[in-house]
Design a protein around this motif. Structure first.
Motif, mmCIF file in Angstrom:
data_model
loop_
_atom_site.group_PDB
_atom_site.id
_atom_site.type_symbol
_atom_site.label_atom_id
_atom_site.label_comp_id
_atom_site.label_asym_id
_atom_site.label_seq_id
_atom_site.Cartn_x
_atom_site.Cartn_y
_atom_site.Cartn_z
ATOM 1 N N ASN A 3 59.474 41.302 32.075
ATOM 2 C CA ASN A 3 59.045 41.519 33.453
ATOM 3 C C ASN A 3 58.757 40.187 34.118
ATOM 4 O O ASN A 3 58.273 39.261 33.472
ATOM 5 N N ALA A 4 59.033 40.099 35.411
ATOM 6 C CA ALA A 4 58.709 38.904 36.192
ATOM 7 C C ALA A 4 57.756 39.320 37.304
ATOM 8 O O ALA A 4 57.850 40.428 37.827
ATOM 9 N N MET A 5 56.853 38.397 37.641
ATOM 10 C CA MET A 5 55.848 38.711 38.648
ATOM 11 C C MET A 5 55.621 37.478 39.524
ATOM 12 O O MET A 5 55.553 36.362 39.023
ATOM 13 N N VAL A 6 55.524 37.686 40.827
ATOM 14 C CA VAL A 6 55.133 36.640 41.767
ATOM 15 C C VAL A 6 53.858 37.128 42.437
ATOM 16 O O VAL A 6 53.790 38.268 42.891
ATOM 17 N N SER A 7 52.855 36.275 42.471
ATOM 18 C CA SER A 7 51.582 36.679 43.062
ATOM 19 C C SER A 7 50.988 35.542 43.878
ATOM 20 O O SER A 7 51.316 34.375 43.682
ATOM 21 N N ALA A 8 50.115 35.916 44.807
ATOM 22 C CA ALA A 8 49.400 34.940 45.621
ATOM 23 C C ALA A 8 48.254 34.383 44.788
ATOM 24 O O ALA A 8 47.501 35.148 44.189
ATOM 25 N N ASN A 9 48.118 33.054 44.761
ATOM 26 C CA ASN A 9 47.130 32.420 43.907
ATOM 27 C C ASN A 9 45.938 31.872 44.681
ATOM 28 O O ASN A 9 44.825 31.906 44.191
ATOM 29 N N THR A 10 46.154 31.392 45.879
ATOM 30 C CA THR A 10 45.077 30.802 46.664
ATOM 31 C C THR A 10 44.598 31.784 47.728
ATOM 32 O O THR A 10 45.258 32.780 48.030
ATOM 33 N N TYR A 11 43.453 31.474 48.306
ATOM 34 C CA TYR A 11 42.902 32.322 49.363
ATOM 35 C C TYR A 11 43.871 32.403 50.548
ATOM 36 O O TYR A 11 44.121 33.486 51.082
ATOM 37 N N GLN A 12 44.443 31.254 50.941
ATOM 38 C CA GLN A 12 45.363 31.230 52.081
ATOM 39 C C GLN A 12 46.616 32.059 51.796
ATOM 40 O O GLN A 12 47.110 32.781 52.665
ATOM 41 N N ALA A 13 47.115 31.958 50.573
ATOM 42 C CA ALA A 13 48.313 32.723 50.216
ATOM 43 C C ALA A 13 48.008 34.221 50.182
ATOM 44 O O ALA A 13 48.820 35.037 50.629
ATOM 45 N N LYS A 14 46.850 34.587 49.654
ATOM 46 C CA LYS A 14 46.473 36.007 49.619
ATOM 47 C C LYS A 14 46.345 36.573 51.028
ATOM 48 O O LYS A 14 46.799 37.671 51.315
ATOM 49 N N ARG A 15 45.738 35.785 51.908
ATOM 50 C CA ARG A 15 45.589 36.237 53.292
ATOM 51 C C ARG A 15 46.958 36.348 53.972
ATOM 52 O O ARG A 15 47.236 37.309 54.686
ATOM 53 N N ASP A 16 47.805 35.339 53.739
ATOM 54 C CA ASP A 16 49.159 35.350 54.300
ATOM 55 C C ASP A 16 49.931 36.570 53.818
ATOM 56 O O ASP A 16 50.607 37.244 54.606
ATOM 57 N N ASN A 17 49.825 36.876 52.531
ATOM 58 C CA ASN A 17 50.547 38.015 51.986
ATOM 59 C C ASN A 17 50.018 39.333 52.554
ATOM 60 O O ASN A 17 50.797 40.234 52.860
ATOM 61 N N MET A 18 48.707 39.451 52.702
ATOM 62 C CA MET A 18 48.134 40.677 53.266
ATOM 63 C C MET A 18 48.545 40.866 54.727
ATOM 64 O O MET A 18 48.831 41.973 55.171
#
Length: 78
Positions: free
Chosen positions: A53-68
């Motif tokens: 399996n491969a997974m891409v995830s948001a790691n930083t606060y800015q990336a998490k907010r951008d993704n949301m």
């Protein structure tokens, strides 16, 4: 109508889905997706019970907010 002589080798398919070659393919796809997402995203490849399996995830606060806000990872998958 004649029956087909094809029989699936389940243990071979299982071995293929967990193989190093499959992990390389998944790593390539995950890297492309992570690069399209931008800074603050990370990737991971792991072998599960039945397949790699491969997974891409948001790691930083800015990336998490951008993704949301923008659904960045889903859009990067295309």
């Amino acid at each position: 109508m004649a029956k087909s002589g094809f029989k699936l080798n389940y243990s071979g398919v299982s071995e293929l889905m967990k193989s190093a070659a499959m992990q390389e393919v998944l790593t390539g796809h995950a890297t492309d997706i992570k690069n399209r997402c931008g800074e603050g995203y990370e990737q991971d490849v792991y072998v599960g019970k039945t397949r790699a399996n491969a997974m891409v995830s948001a790691n930083t606060y800015q990336a998490k907010r951008d993704n949301m806000k923008n659904n960045t990872i889903l859009k990067a998958v295309r």
